[in-house]
Design a protein around this motif. Sequence first.
Motif, PDB file in Angstrom:
ATOM      1  N   MET A   1       0.714  -1.081  -0.019  1.00 11.16           N
ATOM      2  CA  MET A   1      -0.010   0.093  -0.014  1.00 11.16           C
ATOM      3  C   MET A   1       0.853   1.139  -0.005  1.00 11.16           C
ATOM      4  SD  MET A   1      -2.867   1.089   2.904  1.00 11.16           S
ATOM      5  CE  MET A   1      -1.409   1.440   3.807  1.00 11.16           C
ATOM      6  N   GLN A  62      -8.400   6.057   0.674  1.00  7.36           N
ATOM      7  CA  GLN A  62      -8.232   5.069  -0.450  1.00  7.36           C
ATOM      8  C   GLN A  62      -9.201   4.318  -1.035  1.00  7.36           C
ATOM      9  OE1 GLN A  62      -4.445   3.631   1.070  1.00  7.36           O
ATOM     10  NE2 GLN A  62      -3.477   4.475  -0.292  1.00  7.36           N
ATOM     11  N   ALA A  64     -11.919   0.842  -0.336  1.00  5.21           N
ATOM     12  CA  ALA A  64     -11.817  -0.682   0.302  1.00  5.21           C
ATOM     13  C   ALA A  64     -10.618  -1.284  -0.103  1.00  5.21           C
ATOM     14  CB  ALA A  64     -13.041  -1.310  -0.580  1.00  5.21           C
ATOM     15  N   THR A  65     -10.015  -0.691  -1.161  1.00  6.88           N
ATOM     16  CA  THR A  65      -8.617  -1.394  -1.565  1.00  6.88           C
ATOM     17  C   THR A  65      -7.617  -1.142  -0.444  1.00  6.88           C
ATOM     18  OG1 THR A  65      -7.939   0.652  -2.568  1.00  6.88           O
ATOM     19  CG2 THR A  65      -8.808  -1.092  -4.016  1.00  6.88           C
ATOM     20  N   ALA A  66      -7.760  -0.319   0.337  1.00  6.76           N
ATOM     21  CA  ALA A  66      -6.757  -0.365   1.517  1.00  6.76           C
ATOM     22  C   ALA A  66      -7.246  -1.243   2.738  1.00  6.76           C
ATOM     23  CB  ALA A  66      -6.615   1.100   2.157  1.00  6.76           C
ATOM     24  N   GLY A  68      -7.678  -4.391   2.942  1.00  3.90           N
ATOM     25  CA  GLY A  68      -6.912  -5.814   2.843  1.00  3.90           C
ATOM     26  C   GLY A  68      -5.864  -5.739   3.873  1.00  3.90           C
ATOM     27  N   SER A 217     -16.146  -3.549   4.223  1.00  3.30           N
ATOM     28  CA  SER A 217     -14.598  -3.619   3.709  1.00  3.30           C
ATOM     29  C   SER A 217     -13.662  -4.116   4.927  1.00  3.30           C
ATOM     30  CB  SER A 217     -14.082  -2.509   2.921  1.00  3.30           C
ATOM     31  OG  SER A 217     -13.994  -1.306   3.776  1.00  3.30           O
TER      32      SER A 217
END
Length: 317
Positions: A1, A62, A64-66, A68, A217
Amino acid sequence: MTTGYTEHNKMSDVIASQPSLLQMISRFGIQLGVGEKTVREVCEASKVDTTTFLAVANVMKQGATAAGFYIDKIDMPTMMRHLESAHEFFLDFQLPHIRRKLLEAIDCSRQNEVAFLILKFYDEYMHEVRKHMEYENQHIFSYVKRLLAGEKVTDFRIGQYSSSHDGMEHKLQELKNIIIKYYSPNEGTSSDLLCYVLFSIYNSEADLRAHCDMEDSLFFPAVQLLEERIANNQFVSNTGAENEDGETLTERERQIVACVVRGLTNREVAEHLFISINTVLTHRRNISRKLDIHSVSGLTIYAIVNGIVQIDEVSLN
């Protein structure tokens, strides 16, 4: 990230870069006046888990991608306190405030079918949000606390829970369309207040969507991971240790307990200790969490047993 917030960033820079984070830091119980302190320094001073704070901030920045990167790293009690505080804000302040302004902006002095339809839709929307959040407060968070205690729960899985976010958004979209397309203020009446209310509804919608996205998320996947670890005997409960440390009140918290059991209101406590009402409320939430005591009667017993007050100082009203 990459390009995310880190613990070394100045908290003031983080807030300035994304003003929507103002709501978030309030829900973590962090006060303004952060000076030149870093995110870690501010979080530690406020007894907030830094990683969980960064998880929420970076998901807001950022998307939902952040999430994880943080699912297996967040502190679940901190996350739930943040979500509970958000629920309080929506149900006790933001949504009732918009309704009051809506009543001022539309014509309820005569038989106006559109005006009453607008109120009906808004009340239905508030009901849906309240039902959703109260269910989470009473059932989902209780379920997660059982998991954190190391209990193997066999009659429920977080995947069975339908958050009903889409239903809430659909009802709000319908409300906005009605106001925009079909409601006209009386002749000679300024539409400024109605536009303000509509703008507030849009902001509330964005805030609620961000809250729901955070649950979808970050929170729910973290609960699923907790379920898996317990099912595979990979989770060791540290609830006992947390409770042992958590029961130790700070000197400020002891002062607030003393004020409360002596019968002072939140406003009177704030004035007596020269702090804000929000700070008083934050301390009272922390006291309730640490002691698992949620009534003045319970606090009174605790205060007497632990020598915070004498029995003749206690308000018996």
